[in-house]
Design an enzyme around this catalytic site. Sequence first.
Site, mmCIF file in Angstrom:
data_model
loop_
_atom_site.group_PDB
_atom_site.id
_atom_site.type_symbol
_atom_site.label_atom_id
_atom_site.label_comp_id
_atom_site.label_asym_id
_atom_site.label_seq_id
_atom_site.Cartn_x
_atom_site.Cartn_y
_atom_site.Cartn_z
ATOM 1 C CE LYS A 113 -79.870 61.821 40.051
ATOM 2 N NZ LYS A 113 -78.647 61.508 39.351
ATOM 3 C CD GLU A 137 -73.277 72.246 37.685
ATOM 4 O OE1 GLU A 137 -74.120 71.622 37.029
ATOM 5 O OE2 GLU A 137 -73.253 73.475 37.771
ATOM 6 C CB VAL A 140 -79.167 69.307 36.963
ATOM 7 C CG1 VAL A 140 -79.930 69.421 35.643
ATOM 8 C CG2 VAL A 140 -80.099 69.569 38.139
ATOM 9 C CE LYS A 213 -80.188 63.611 36.501
ATOM 10 N NZ LYS A 213 -79.820 62.577 35.538
HETATM 11 N N1 NAI Z 1 -73.945 57.511 38.861
HETATM 12 C C1 NAI Z 1 -74.135 58.655 38.206
HETATM 13 O O1 NAI Z 1 -73.877 58.752 37.006
HETATM 14 C C2 NAI Z 1 -74.672 59.846 38.912
HETATM 15 C C3 NAI Z 1 -75.127 59.788 40.205
HETATM 16 N N2 NAI Z 1 -75.609 60.912 40.817
HETATM 17 C C4 NAI Z 1 -76.082 60.870 42.178
HETATM 18 O O2 NAI Z 1 -74.974 60.643 43.037
HETATM 19 C C5 NAI Z 1 -75.372 59.873 44.168
HETATM 20 C C6 NAI Z 1 -74.535 58.617 44.235
HETATM 21 O O3 NAI Z 1 -74.729 57.890 43.048
HETATM 22 P P1 NAI Z 1 -73.860 56.600 42.713
HETATM 23 O O4 NAI Z 1 -72.483 56.767 43.192
HETATM 24 O O5 NAI Z 1 -74.099 56.289 41.294
HETATM 25 O O6 NAI Z 1 -74.596 55.517 43.608
HETATM 26 P P2 NAI Z 1 -74.050 54.114 44.125
HETATM 27 O O7 NAI Z 1 -75.226 53.286 44.438
HETATM 28 O O8 NAI Z 1 -73.014 53.587 43.193
HETATM 29 O O9 NAI Z 1 -73.288 54.540 45.457
HETATM 30 C C7 NAI Z 1 -73.931 54.904 46.639
HETATM 31 C C8 NAI Z 1 -73.081 54.368 47.755
HETATM 32 O O10 NAI Z 1 -73.593 54.854 48.967
HETATM 33 C C9 NAI Z 1 -73.662 53.781 49.878
HETATM 34 N N3 NAI Z 1 -74.723 54.059 50.830
HETATM 35 C C10 NAI Z 1 -76.049 54.015 50.634
HETATM 36 N N4 NAI Z 1 -76.705 54.332 51.755
HETATM 37 C C11 NAI Z 1 -75.758 54.577 52.691
HETATM 38 C C12 NAI Z 1 -75.794 54.942 54.041
HETATM 39 N N5 NAI Z 1 -76.940 55.088 54.673
HETATM 40 N N6 NAI Z 1 -74.629 55.133 54.695
HETATM 41 C C13 NAI Z 1 -73.448 54.984 54.059
HETATM 42 N N7 NAI Z 1 -73.341 54.621 52.772
HETATM 43 C C14 NAI Z 1 -74.488 54.416 52.100
HETATM 44 C C15 NAI Z 1 -73.957 52.558 49.051
HETATM 45 O O11 NAI Z 1 -73.543 51.385 49.715
HETATM 46 C C16 NAI Z 1 -73.123 52.844 47.806
HETATM 47 O O12 NAI Z 1 -71.806 52.355 47.939
HETATM 48 C C17 NAI Z 1 -76.862 59.619 43.984
HETATM 49 O O13 NAI Z 1 -77.593 60.618 44.644
HETATM 50 C C18 NAI Z 1 -77.064 59.758 42.474
HETATM 51 O O14 NAI Z 1 -78.363 60.126 42.127
HETATM 52 C C19 NAI Z 1 -75.644 62.125 40.196
HETATM 53 C C20 NAI Z 1 -75.206 62.234 38.912
HETATM 54 C C21 NAI Z 1 -74.700 61.104 38.167
HETATM 55 N N1 LIG Z 2 -78.940 57.745 36.612
HETATM 56 C C1 LIG Z 2 -78.592 59.057 36.161
HETATM 57 C C2 LIG Z 2 -77.245 59.434 36.668
HETATM 58 C C3 LIG Z 2 -76.971 60.847 36.533
HETATM 59 O O1 LIG Z 2 -77.662 61.738 37.038
HETATM 60 C C4 LIG Z 2 -78.584 59.090 34.654
HETATM 61 O O2 LIG Z 2 -78.625 58.016 34.042
HETATM 62 O O3 LIG Z 2 -78.559 60.186 34.089
HETATM 63 NA NA NA Z 3 -74.286 69.286 36.178
#
Ligand code: NAI
Ligand SMILES: N[C@@H](CC=O)C(=O)O
Ligand code: NA
Length: 438
Positions: A113, A137, A140, A213
């Site tokens: 987002k 999806e 948000v 979002k």
């Molecule tokens: N954690 C959650 O509850 C939610 C996360 N998101 C979105 O999903 C995406 C991922 O979130 P998470 O998994 O929580 O983050 P995270 O920080 O746990 O995972 C991201 C991964 O990507 C890797 N990474 C970062 N830059 C990189 C690059 N240049 N090349 C290769 N790998 C790279 C990191 O090393 C890490 O393992 C983000 O955009 C976040 O905003 C969306 C909804 C919910």
């Molecule tokens: N950091 C976000 C992850 C989901 O979008 C949150 O806490 O809602």
């Molecule tokens: Na959603």
Amino acid sequence: MTTSATSHPQTPHLKVALLGAGTVGSQVARVLLDSKDELALRSGVTLDLVGVAVRDVDAKRDYEIPRELLTRDADSVIDAADIVVELTGGIEPARTRILRALNAGTTVVTGNKALLAAHGRELQDAAAASGSQLSYEAAVAGAIPIVRPMRDSLAGDKVTRFLGIMNGTTNFILDQMDTTGAAFDDALAEAQELGYAEADPTADVEGHDAAAKAAVLASLAFHSTFTLDDVHCEGITAVTAEDVATAAEAGYVIKLLSVGERTEDGVNLRVNPVMIPRNHVLGGVHGAYNAVFVEAENAGSLMFYGQGAGGEPTASAVLGDLVSAARAIARGAEGIPLSDHAKLPAVSMDNVTTRMAITVTVKDRLGVLAQIAQVFADHGVSISTMHQTEDPKDQAISVLRLVTHTGRHRDLMDTVGALRELPVVAEVLSVIPVETGD
Ligand SMILES: NC(=O)C1=CN([C@@H]2O[C@H](COP(=O)(O)OP(=O)(O)OC[C@H]3O[C@@H](n4cnc5c(N)ncnc54)[C@H](O)[C@@H]3O)[C@@H](O)[C@H]2O)C=CC1
Ligand SMILES: N[C@@H](CC=O)C(=O)O
Ligand code: NA
């Protein structure tokens, strides 16, 4: 797309590249690998995970991805894929990589987002130019289906407002402070541990994630392009244990609300901590759960509720996009271009009407209440309730808790500014909007 792989010869095969294998990415990989047959039976398309681009191939992950799939070479896996799933987060290199895929006509699914709220239009235009699909999806309210209903199910209606709790981390923190009396920092650490927080949790607690979002959802709801800069944004870092306790005493709970509201002149977008009655339906949204109300001219009120954060719930939203995109590719369908034809402007907070809970400390002198009341009257703001208690630490100081009637945001903030200047006011402790649920 191929039909030649061995395990599911009867279905078309699509190559999926995953960028990022953190909290969400590792769960997406788990479902793709462990439920491959089931997904193929359900969707009529076999999704072959052909590569996972990561920063560190040796890192410990929540789900152990076969070593041969891991690579540091993101461009190669993007170029080899039919569908790219971006779950690295942040602006760059995510933007460049997504554009690389879209420009080549490759479908992209992302949960990013922050990127969409900054460069959404650029990505939509790239998708439209090549006929590729761009789905998000997960971006948000995590697992809650809200992007697709806003984009597709409500495409024939006129959305007037959405409001809700769209950040799991801050809802978790506020809920812990309210129900267990936990300290802010401890609750944040737990939210990080549970995988709810962004890589930099400042985005959560300062409201930027909820604001991103709101911008993404508003762009769909109001057929216009909104960015993070269009959202009035206040986070929860100034919310104190006393604010939470005071709200609780009065039967309220503090929640970080995200609102998108059609006005006469455009759309007002805001994210701020708000006091809502404990028995209001949003008052019952606990932990990392999210809830989004949508009001539309013909549909009336709709409510969406579910897990807004965490690896597994968010993976569900990503997988939904993936299956849907795969089905479209198998049918030879192109992506649906997203129009911003309405081109509604974002309007400021000035004319938004709200009630405000204002807590000030005052020097306990004769006539102080009259002076305070005069400031409100001077700005055309009417006081609904006023509660005075002695400061236990200093008998010369009183704590005044006031709740206003509904007023214009600008008048309310001017009132607060004037209170700060008043010599009898020692300090303005907090200013929190009140949602009555009327
Ligand atoms: N954690 C959650 O509850 C939610 C996360 N998101 C979105 O999903 C995406 C991922 O979130 P998470 O998994 O929580 O983050 P995270 O920080 O746990 O995972 C991201 C991964 O990507 C890797 N990474 C970062 N830059 C990189 C690059 N240049 N090349 C290769 N790998 C790279 C990191 O090393 C890490 O393992 C983000 O955009 C976040 O905003 C969306 C909804 C919910
Ligand atoms: N950091 C976000 C992850 C989901 O979008 C949150 O806490 O809602
Ligand atoms: Na959603």
